[in-house]
Design a protein around this motif. Structure first.
Motif, PDB file in Angstrom:
ATOM      1  N   LEU A  56       0.820  -1.209   0.000  1.00 61.41           N
ATOM      2  CA  LEU A  56       0.000   0.000   0.000  1.00 61.41           C
ATOM      3  C   LEU A  56       0.858   1.264   0.000  1.00 61.41           C
ATOM      4  O   LEU A  56       0.520   2.263  -0.640  1.00 61.41           O
ATOM      5  CB  LEU A  56      -0.954  -0.006   1.187  1.00 61.41           C
ATOM      6  CG  LEU A  56      -2.074  -1.046   1.141  1.00 61.41           C
ATOM      7  CD1 LEU A  56      -3.024  -0.875   2.315  1.00 61.41           C
ATOM      8  CD2 LEU A  56      -2.854  -0.964  -0.172  1.00 61.41           C
ATOM      9  N   LEU A  57       1.977   1.235   0.723  1.00 62.35           N
ATOM     10  CA  LEU A  57       2.880   2.380   0.693  1.00 62.35           C
ATOM     11  C   LEU A  57       3.410   2.602  -0.724  1.00 62.35           C
ATOM     12  O   LEU A  57       3.551   3.743  -1.177  1.00 62.35           O
ATOM     13  CB  LEU A  57       4.050   2.159   1.661  1.00 62.35           C
ATOM     14  CG  LEU A  57       3.749   2.318   3.149  1.00 62.35           C
ATOM     15  CD1 LEU A  57       4.909   1.805   3.985  1.00 62.35           C
ATOM     16  CD2 LEU A  57       3.442   3.767   3.511  1.00 62.35           C
ATOM     17  N   SER A  58       3.676   1.499  -1.440  1.00 61.86           N
ATOM     18  CA  SER A  58       4.229   1.591  -2.791  1.00 61.86           C
ATOM     19  C   SER A  58       3.183   1.994  -3.819  1.00 61.86           C
ATOM     20  O   SER A  58       3.503   2.686  -4.799  1.00 61.86           O
ATOM     21  CB  SER A  58       4.831   0.237  -3.206  1.00 61.86           C
ATOM     22  OG  SER A  58       5.810  -0.193  -2.287  1.00 61.86           O
ATOM     23  N   GLU A  59       1.935   1.566  -3.618  1.00 62.12           N
ATOM     24  CA  GLU A  59       0.908   1.780  -4.639  1.00 62.12           C
ATOM     25  C   GLU A  59       0.064   3.033  -4.429  1.00 62.12           C
ATOM     26  O   GLU A  59      -0.569   3.514  -5.360  1.00 62.12           O
ATOM     27  CB  GLU A  59      -0.022   0.563  -4.709  1.00 62.12           C
ATOM     28  CG  GLU A  59       0.617  -0.653  -5.344  1.00 62.12           C
ATOM     29  CD  GLU A  59      -0.402  -1.711  -5.716  1.00 62.12           C
ATOM     30  OE1 GLU A  59      -1.623  -1.453  -5.616  1.00 62.12           O
ATOM     31  OE2 GLU A  59       0.024  -2.808  -6.106  1.00 62.12           O
ATOM     32  N   THR A  60       0.026   3.544  -3.213  1.00 66.78           N
ATOM     33  CA  THR A  60      -0.815   4.713  -2.948  1.00 66.78           C
ATOM     34  C   THR A  60      -0.026   6.014  -2.824  1.00 66.78           C
ATOM     35  O   THR A  60      -0.566   7.083  -3.082  1.00 66.78           O
ATOM     36  CB  THR A  60      -1.625   4.524  -1.652  1.00 66.78           C
ATOM     37  OG1 THR A  60      -0.714   4.456  -0.541  1.00 66.78           O
ATOM     38  CG2 THR A  60      -2.470   3.253  -1.703  1.00 66.78           C
ATOM     39  N   GLY A  61       1.237   5.924  -2.392  1.00 68.07           N
ATOM     40  CA  GLY A  61       2.007   7.137  -2.129  1.00 68.07           C
ATOM     41  C   GLY A  61       1.584   7.824  -0.850  1.00 68.07           C
ATOM     42  O   GLY A  61       2.001   8.945  -0.566  1.00 68.07           O
ATOM     43  N   PHE A  62       0.765   7.146  -0.032  1.00 68.15           N
ATOM     44  CA  PHE A  62       0.307   7.744   1.222  1.00 68.15           C
ATOM     45  C   PHE A  62       1.468   7.837   2.214  1.00 68.15           C
ATOM     46  O   PHE A  62       2.397   7.024   2.201  1.00 68.15           O
ATOM     47  CB  PHE A  62      -0.800   6.906   1.864  1.00 68.15           C
ATOM     48  CG  PHE A  62      -2.113   6.933   1.126  1.00 68.15           C
ATOM     49  CD1 PHE A  62      -2.362   7.843   0.124  1.00 68.15           C
ATOM     50  CD2 PHE A  62      -3.123   6.031   1.453  1.00 68.15           C
ATOM     51  CE1 PHE A  62      -3.573   7.877  -0.553  1.00 68.15           C
ATOM     52  CE2 PHE A  62      -4.344   6.046   0.788  1.00 68.15           C
ATOM     53  CZ  PHE A  62      -4.570   6.963  -0.211  1.00 68.15           C
ATOM     54  N   ARG A  63       1.393   8.818   3.083  1.00 66.86           N
ATOM     55  CA  ARG A  63       2.316   8.901   4.205  1.00 66.86           C
ATOM     56  C   ARG A  63       1.960   7.821   5.213  1.00 66.86           C
ATOM     57  O   ARG A  63       0.811   7.374   5.294  1.00 66.86           O
ATOM     58  CB  ARG A  63       2.231  10.284   4.868  1.00 66.86           C
ATOM     59  CG  ARG A  63       2.556  11.446   3.927  1.00 66.86           C
ATOM     60  CD  ARG A  63       2.350  12.781   4.631  1.00 66.86           C
ATOM     61  NE  ARG A  63       2.648  13.915   3.755  1.00 66.86           N
ATOM     62  CZ  ARG A  63       1.768  14.515   2.967  1.00 66.86           C
ATOM     63  NH1 ARG A  63       0.501  14.090   2.946  1.00 66.86           N
ATOM     64  NH2 ARG A  63       2.112  15.526   2.209  1.00 66.86           N
TER      65      ARG A  63
END
Length: 372
Positions: free
Chosen positions: A196-203
């Motif tokens: 999810l960190l890799s696919e969303t770019g969310f902090r």
């Protein structure tokens, strides 16, 4: 040892910071009032914490120089300017760390500490009559136009003695390294976190605040960032943002598998990421446990990864896929495109190739054949 220390107190889900004198353990009222104001103004806990340390460093500097806060305001311009440039040099030398051995801070970090101190002075100026503005914060007028062409002018106050900041080089991580980390994960929760960190770019703070009962559209594979101040794990969306990101079908399968495998732990709450074992099992996961997990993976694989490096990966992969810079900036939740530009690793060869392609496609514009 530094004569001042930063402390905190928890009031429900709100963290208040204050500065304490180490000699008699008394609370310093002037900085504490400002820190309380910043908390009530909805600044993130991490921001208020940094400001607290910035002010504590400055107070330590004042004590070392045997200068009172009010005396600084009365200094002539040249001496006031020297006072703050010497504070920057003091920070750069690492003296704010006391007896602790640490590498010298970057110029940008020192400048940020001083800006925090200037923010405190500005607050004191507005809050108390006996405090007036600093002479070194010279005023300049900046003009700009809004999206319908109406022109505005604002007055900004800025300091002329900041250290020259180093060029920011964003650290990213390569796809094959992410795959190695995924294979080394001890459970599907950690795999889901990396994906999810890799696919969303969310902090990381945004991701930890996601609630699987409210923030996921399972049909459309869309995850939303919702700004909340009452998260049990102190997770928080920066800048009071509301964003969304679509994930791949493969990652959605991992997400559904994770929910199925851990339904007993998840059923009493609604946070997506929870602790899977120990006395805190079922409670929302926090930033510290994520960094601990990444540390264990580094020991296993020799690959260093941070949530921020995965945000850089997201940005660079989207650029390579042809996304417009404005789209990448919006997906990352940046207020300024200049911030996004620092995430993108564009080397000289790639820039040269792009230039050659431009000239090849547009050489007719230059009408060289008519000029020769």
């Amino acid at each position: 040892m530094n004569p001042y220390t930063v402390d905190r107190v928890q009031d429900g889900n709100v963290t208040y910071f204050f500065i304490r004198c180490m000699e008699d353990m008394s609370i310093m009222p002037l900085p504490t009032k400002y820190l309380t104001h910043m908390t009530r103004a909805k600044k993130s806990p991490n921001t208020v914490k940094r400001i607290a340390f910035s002010i504590s460093y400055y107070m330590s500097y004042l004590e070392e120089k045997d200068v009172k806060l009010g005396d600084v305001l009365e200094l002539p311009y040249s001496e006031q300017h020297l006072h703050f440039t010497e504070f920057l040099a003091w920070l750069k030398s690492g003296k704010h760390n006391g007896d602790r051995e640490r590498k010298q801070p970057m110029n940008a970090t020192c400048n940020t500490y001083l800006r925090d101190v200037f923010g405190w002075f500005s607050f004191l100026e507005l809050e108390y009559e006996q405090f007036h503005d600093l002479k070194v914060l010279s005023s300049r007028v900046v003009s700009f136009s809004n999206n319908v062409g109406v022109r505005f002018s604002v007055t900004c106050r800025t300091f002329k003695g900041y250290l020259k900041e180093e060029e920011h080089v964003g650290k990213t991580i390569e796809k094959d390294c992410i795959i190695t980390l995924l294979e080394a994960c001890a459970n599907c929760r950690d795999q889901l976190m990396l994906l999810l960190l890799s696919e969303t770019g969310f902090r990381i703070g945004e991701l930890l605040g996601i609630r699987y009962t409210q923030d996921i559209d399972y049909d459309k594979r869309v995850i939303r960032v919702e700004y909340r101040e009452d998260n049990e794990n102190a997770a928080r969306a920066k800048n009071a943002e509301y964003r969304r990101a679509k994930i791949s079908a493969e990652t959605m399968e991992i997400l559904m598998y994770y929910l199925s495998e851990n339904r007993k732990l998840l059923k009493d709450g609604d946070y997506l990421f929870v602790n899977l074992s120990g006395e805190n099992a079922g409670e929302p996961e926090n930033v510290n446990t994520v960094y601990a997990m990444l540390g264990r993976l580094e020991e296993k694989t020799g690959i260093k990864a941070t949530p921020h490096m995965l945000r850089h990966y997201f940005a660079n992969e989207r650029r390579k896929s042809g996304w417009d810079l404005a789209l990448i900036s919006k997906a990352l939740g940046h207020r300024h495109i200049s911030t996004t530009e620092k995430y993108l690793n564009i080397d000289a060869d790639e820039l040269s190739q792009a230039t050659d392609e431009f000239y090849s496609k547009n050489k007719s514009l230059y009408m060289v054949d008519k000029l020769i």
